[in-house]
Design a protein around this motif. Structure first.
Motif, PDB file in Angstrom:
ATOM      1  N   GLY A 134       0.839  -1.073   0.013  1.00  0.00           N
ATOM      2  CA  GLY A 134      -0.017  -0.002  -0.208  1.00  0.00           C
ATOM      3  C   GLY A 134       0.958   1.313   0.039  1.00  0.00           C
ATOM      4  O   GLY A 134       1.926   1.095  -0.715  1.00  0.00           O
ATOM      5  N   LEU A 135       0.325   2.077   0.545  1.00  0.00           N
ATOM      6  CA  LEU A 135       1.135   3.489   0.691  1.00  0.00           C
ATOM      7  C   LEU A 135       1.243   3.879   2.273  1.00  0.00           C
ATOM      8  O   LEU A 135       0.419   4.302   3.026  1.00  0.00           O
ATOM      9  N   PRO A 136       2.588   3.306   2.701  1.00  0.00           N
ATOM     10  CA  PRO A 136       2.846   3.500   4.463  1.00  0.00           C
ATOM     11  C   PRO A 136       2.958   4.872   4.849  1.00  0.00           C
ATOM     12  O   PRO A 136       2.983   5.800   4.027  1.00  0.00           O
ATOM     13  N   TYR A 137       2.281   4.825   6.291  1.00  0.00           N
ATOM     14  CA  TYR A 137       2.661   6.207   6.880  1.00  0.00           C
ATOM     15  C   TYR A 137       4.050   6.860   6.841  1.00  0.00           C
ATOM     16  O   TYR A 137       4.256   7.906   7.346  1.00  0.00           O
ATOM     17  N   SER A 138       5.074   6.032   6.333  1.00  0.00           N
ATOM     18  CA  SER A 138       6.287   6.630   6.073  1.00  0.00           C
ATOM     19  C   SER A 138       6.056   7.703   5.043  1.00  0.00           C
ATOM     20  O   SER A 138       6.959   8.660   5.000  1.00  0.00           O
ATOM     21  N   PHE A 139       5.108   7.581   4.309  1.00  0.00           N
ATOM     22  CA  PHE A 139       4.744   8.746   3.442  1.00  0.00           C
ATOM     23  C   PHE A 139       3.837   9.944   4.073  1.00  0.00           C
ATOM     24  O   PHE A 139       2.640   9.508   4.379  1.00  0.00           O
ATOM     25  N   SER A 140       4.401  10.799   4.784  1.00  0.00           N
ATOM     26  CA  SER A 140       3.684  11.570   5.936  1.00  0.00           C
ATOM     27  C   SER A 140       2.610  12.289   5.157  1.00  0.00           C
ATOM     28  O   SER A 140       1.795  12.875   5.954  1.00  0.00           O
ATOM     29  N   GLY A 141       2.679  12.866   3.931  1.00  0.00           N
ATOM     30  CA  GLY A 141       1.730  13.450   2.969  1.00  0.00           C
ATOM     31  C   GLY A 141       0.201  13.234   3.238  1.00  0.00           C
ATOM     32  O   GLY A 141      -0.624  13.841   3.286  1.00  0.00           O
ATOM     33  N   GLN A 142       0.228  11.724   3.660  1.00  0.00           N
ATOM     34  CA  GLN A 142      -1.260  11.307   3.611  1.00  0.00           C
ATOM     35  C   GLN A 142      -1.874  11.858   5.035  1.00  0.00           C
ATOM     36  O   GLN A 142      -3.234  11.834   4.977  1.00  0.00           O
ATOM     37  N   THR A 143      -1.051  12.433   5.869  1.00  0.00           N
ATOM     38  CA  THR A 143      -1.804  12.881   7.006  1.00  0.00           C
ATOM     39  C   THR A 143      -2.007  14.377   7.292  1.00  0.00           C
ATOM     40  O   THR A 143      -2.198  14.942   7.987  1.00  0.00           O
ATOM     41  N   SER A 144      -1.743  14.834   5.980  1.00  0.00           N
ATOM     42  CA  SER A 144      -1.760  16.314   5.616  1.00  0.00           C
ATOM     43  C   SER A 144      -3.362  16.849   6.016  1.00  0.00           C
ATOM     44  O   SER A 144      -4.101  16.366   5.408  1.00  0.00           O
ATOM     45  N   ARG A 145      -3.140  18.154   6.577  1.00  0.00           N
ATOM     46  CA  ARG A 145      -4.738  18.635   6.628  1.00  0.00           C
ATOM     47  C   ARG A 145      -4.723  19.885   5.768  1.00  0.00           C
ATOM     48  O   ARG A 145      -5.640  20.592   6.092  1.00  0.00           O
ATOM     49  N   ASP A 146      -3.954  19.981   4.859  1.00  0.00           N
ATOM     50  CA  ASP A 146      -3.808  21.224   3.960  1.00  0.00           C
ATOM     51  C   ASP A 146      -4.855  20.915   2.518  1.00  0.00           C
ATOM     52  O   ASP A 146      -4.265  20.618   1.339  1.00  0.00           O
ATOM     53  N   GLY A 147      -5.894  21.207   2.540  1.00  0.00           N
ATOM     54  CA  GLY A 147      -6.570  20.870   1.547  1.00  0.00           C
ATOM     55  C   GLY A 147      -7.187  19.368   1.230  1.00  0.00           C
ATOM     56  O   GLY A 147      -7.131  18.634   2.162  1.00  0.00           O
ATOM     57  N   ILE A 148      -7.772  18.932   0.088  1.00  0.00           N
ATOM     58  CA  ILE A 148      -8.190  17.835  -0.249  1.00  0.00           C
ATOM     59  C   ILE A 148      -7.408  16.957  -0.798  1.00  0.00           C
ATOM     60  O   ILE A 148      -6.918  17.668  -1.793  1.00  0.00           O
ATOM     61  N   ILE A 149      -6.971  15.954  -0.075  1.00  0.00           N
ATOM     62  CA  ILE A 149      -6.039  15.055  -0.900  1.00  0.00           C
ATOM     63  C   ILE A 149      -6.403  13.602  -0.884  1.00  0.00           C
ATOM     64  O   ILE A 149      -7.389  13.274  -0.271  1.00  0.00           O
ATOM     65  N   GLY A 150      -5.920  12.838  -1.698  1.00  0.00           N
ATOM     66  CA  GLY A 150      -6.236  11.315  -2.254  1.00  0.00           C
ATOM     67  C   GLY A 150      -5.582  10.375  -1.472  1.00  0.00           C
ATOM     68  O   GLY A 150      -4.434  10.891  -0.787  1.00  0.00           O
ATOM     69  N   GLY A 151      -5.584   9.281  -1.721  1.00  0.00           N
ATOM     70  CA  GLY A 151      -4.733   8.329  -0.997  1.00  0.00           C
ATOM     71  C   GLY A 151      -5.318   7.716   0.156  1.00  0.00           C
ATOM     72  O   GLY A 151      -6.258   8.457   0.900  1.00  0.00           O
TER      73      GLY A 151
END
Length: 207
Positions: A141-158
């Protein structure tokens, strides 16, 4: 060399943009070659035109091609919480590879585009993984070591299940910088895992 296939279906270009980012990420892993391919279209041309589908000159893949690769990244738009029928039809034609256990132990990831945050984004990522596991693939998958997926800046996917983007109900949103960074991260992640697996001892034969 580790061979990675980035295979996608895209109606309006959102998944194609993610696919290109996935390919870039995979190519960043030393010793990796990447092929970017799309599944064949099944929608008649006149309907494509009337619906505003974008043209795509990316070469098509055939189901038998899958046997040549060490790892895969499958991209699809969301269709009612599931993969697009074009991608499902492609996978349905790979039964011969399933019968030969030709894809067992190969790593695969999934990425998706969805019209809204609650329009089946995670359901599509998860449901697309099901046939891949029937082939014996190992899901990344896309592990949380990619910290961008916890961003609160706008609408993001993933999600932890794979990279993604939110296209908007009318399809006018484009993948954000975070969405594309997530796709690149996932591409590198899958390529790295595929390289490690390719060097490992062979898996157990059929009992």
């Amino acid at each position: 060399m580790t061979r990675i296939l980035v295979l996608y279906y895209s109606s309006y270009g959102h998944v194609r943009a993610l696919a290109k980012a996935e390919a870039q990420g995979a190519l960043s892993v030393p010793g990796t070659t990447v092929d970017l391919r799309r599944v064949p279209e099944t929608v008649p041309e006149e309907i494509r035109r009337s619906a505003g589908y974008v043209d795509d000159e990316t070469p098509e893949a055939a189901p038998g091609d899958l046997a040549r690769y060490n790892g895969f990244l499958f991209g699809t738009p969301t269709r009612f919480g599931m993969m697009a029928s074009q991608m499902k039809q492609f996978l349905d034609q790979a039964g011969g590879l399933w019968a030969q256990n030709a894809l067992v132990g190969k790593v695969a990831g999934v990425f998706a585009s969805t019209g809204s945050q609650h329009g089946g984004h995670e359901a599509t990522l998860l449901s697309t993984q099901i046939p891949l596991q029937h082939f014996g693939m190992l899901i990344a998958g896309l592990p949380y070591s990619f910290s961008g997926q916890t961003s609160r800046d706008g609408i993001i996917g993933g999600a932890p299940y794979g990279a993604g983007t939110i296209a908007g109900a009318d399809g006018t949103l484009s993948p954000t910088a975070t969405d594309l960074a997530g796709a690149q991260f996932q591409g590198a992640h899958v390529a790295d895992l595929a390289a490690r697996l390719a060097k490992a001892p062979s898996l157990r034969e059929v009992a």
